[in-house]
Scaffold this motif. Structure first.
Motif, PDB file in Angstrom:
ATOM      1  N   GLY A   5      -9.124   0.024   3.718  1.00 49.60           N
ATOM      2  CA  GLY A   5      -9.801  -1.213   3.358  1.00 49.60           C
ATOM      3  C   GLY A   5      -8.833  -2.352   3.198  1.00 49.60           C
ATOM      4  O   GLY A   5      -7.641  -2.243   3.502  1.00 49.60           O
ATOM      5  N   ILE A   6      -9.368  -3.446   2.701  1.00 49.30           N
ATOM      6  CA  ILE A   6      -8.565  -4.634   2.411  1.00 49.30           C
ATOM      7  C   ILE A   6      -8.594  -4.827   0.906  1.00 49.30           C
ATOM      8  O   ILE A   6      -9.662  -4.784   0.276  1.00 49.30           O
ATOM      9  N   TYR A   7      -7.420  -5.026   0.344  1.00 48.56           N
ATOM     10  CA  TYR A   7      -7.263  -5.161  -1.099  1.00 48.56           C
ATOM     11  C   TYR A   7      -6.433  -6.405  -1.367  1.00 48.56           C
ATOM     12  O   TYR A   7      -5.443  -6.653  -0.676  1.00 48.56           O
ATOM     13  N   ALA A   8      -6.830  -7.167  -2.373  1.00 45.20           N
ATOM     14  CA  ALA A   8      -6.098  -8.396  -2.678  1.00 45.20           C
ATOM     15  C   ALA A   8      -6.142  -8.675  -4.169  1.00 45.20           C
ATOM     16  O   ALA A   8      -7.136  -8.370  -4.845  1.00 45.20           O
ATOM     17  N   ARG A   9      -5.064  -9.254  -4.645  1.00 44.71           N
ATOM     18  CA  ARG A   9      -4.982  -9.659  -6.045  1.00 44.71           C
ATOM     19  C   ARG A   9      -4.166 -10.938  -6.130  1.00 44.71           C
ATOM     20  O   ARG A   9      -3.148 -11.080  -5.452  1.00 44.71           O
ATOM     21  N   GLU A  10      -4.609 -11.823  -6.987  1.00 46.16           N
ATOM     22  CA  GLU A  10      -3.903 -13.086  -7.176  1.00 46.16           C
ATOM     23  C   GLU A  10      -2.611 -12.849  -7.950  1.00 46.16           C
ATOM     24  O   GLU A  10      -2.576 -12.068  -8.905  1.00 46.16           O
ATOM     25  N   GLN A  19      -2.287  -9.561  -0.291  1.00 45.53           N
ATOM     26  CA  GLN A  19      -3.392  -8.867   0.361  1.00 45.53           C
ATOM     27  C   GLN A  19      -2.852  -7.724   1.219  1.00 45.53           C
ATOM     28  O   GLN A  19      -1.935  -7.925   2.015  1.00 45.53           O
ATOM     29  N   LEU A  20      -3.430  -6.553   1.034  1.00 41.16           N
ATOM     30  CA  LEU A  20      -3.009  -5.354   1.760  1.00 41.16           C
ATOM     31  C   LEU A  20      -4.108  -4.898   2.700  1.00 41.16           C
ATOM     32  O   LEU A  20      -5.284  -4.886   2.320  1.00 41.16           O
ATOM     33  N   GLU A  41     -11.119  -5.932  -1.986  1.00 37.18           N
ATOM     34  CA  GLU A  41     -11.288  -5.374  -3.327  1.00 37.18           C
ATOM     35  C   GLU A  41     -10.009  -5.641  -4.108  1.00 37.18           C
ATOM     36  O   GLU A  41      -8.922  -5.706  -3.535  1.00 37.18           O
ATOM     37  N   SER A  42     -10.131  -5.768  -5.418  1.00 37.00           N
ATOM     38  CA  SER A  42      -8.960  -6.134  -6.224  1.00 37.00           C
ATOM     39  C   SER A  42      -8.285  -4.962  -6.913  1.00 37.00           C
ATOM     40  O   SER A  42      -7.251  -5.134  -7.552  1.00 37.00           O
ATOM     41  N   THR A  43      -8.824  -3.769  -6.765  1.00 34.01           N
ATOM     42  CA  THR A  43      -8.267  -2.613  -7.450  1.00 34.01           C
ATOM     43  C   THR A  43      -7.640  -1.654  -6.450  1.00 34.01           C
ATOM     44  O   THR A  43      -8.323  -1.128  -5.566  1.00 34.01           O
ATOM     45  N   HIS A  44      -6.338  -1.469  -6.615  1.00 40.99           N
ATOM     46  CA  HIS A  44      -5.617  -0.493  -5.795  1.00 40.99           C
ATOM     47  C   HIS A  44      -4.277  -0.208  -6.463  1.00 40.99           C
ATOM     48  O   HIS A  44      -3.637  -1.124  -7.003  1.00 40.99           O
TER      49      HIS A  44
END
Length: 152
Positions: A5-10, A19-20, A41-44
């Motif tokens: 998936g795609i994961y991102a956090r500020e 962003q991963l 999604e922000s959790t990884h």
């Protein structure tokens, strides 16, 4: 890490998102957008580790599997860059010397190493920001902040 998936956090430190892109448990991409993908999604666990790293916790990310789907000559360069430890740096010439079959005296070899650095799909996990005089595969302001973070 068997997810996709795609994961991102500020990141307040970077003033943008991290962003991963992940598939089959392997990192495909790392980007630094001002706005994340709408589906992100922000959790990884890797975002947790990156956040800790950006707060000053040393992490080599050596256990992170990066999918390097590119020509062997570029992959060879990026694999050698992964060997540059946290807090250390090198030059394009030094990286060129690390890659079998490459010579720092050959302008074509130096250019090929620079091309590989610029093509880095997974900055941070492949720390091209530690190559002082080369492109890093990430925005220059992000590379500068990572160099400062590591005392380079």
């Amino acid at each position: 890490m068997e997810d996709a998936g795609i994961y991102a956090r500020e990141s307040n430190f970077l003033d943008r998102y991290v962003q991963l892109g992940i598939a089959q448990g392997r990192v495909l991409s790392v980007e630094f957008p001002y706005e994340p993908d709408a589906e992100a999604e922000s959790t990884h666990e890797l975002l947790d580790r990156i956040e800790a790293y950006l707060q000053g916790e040393e992490d080599e990310f050596a256990d992170v599997t990066v999918a390097l789907t590119m020509a062997t000559d570029k992959r060879d360069v990026l694999e050698k860059v992964r060997e540059i430890p946290y807090g250390d740096s090198g030059t394009v010439r030094q990286v060129t010397m690390m890659v079998p079959g490459r010579s720092p005296e050959d302008e074509d070899d130096l250019a090929a190493v620079q091309d590989a650095l610029a093509a880095n799909p997974a900055p941070i996990f492949i720390p091209t920001h530690r190559v002082n005089d080369g492109p890093s595969g990430m925005p220059s302001d992000v590379a500068s902040k990572l160099r400062a973070l590591e005392g380079l």
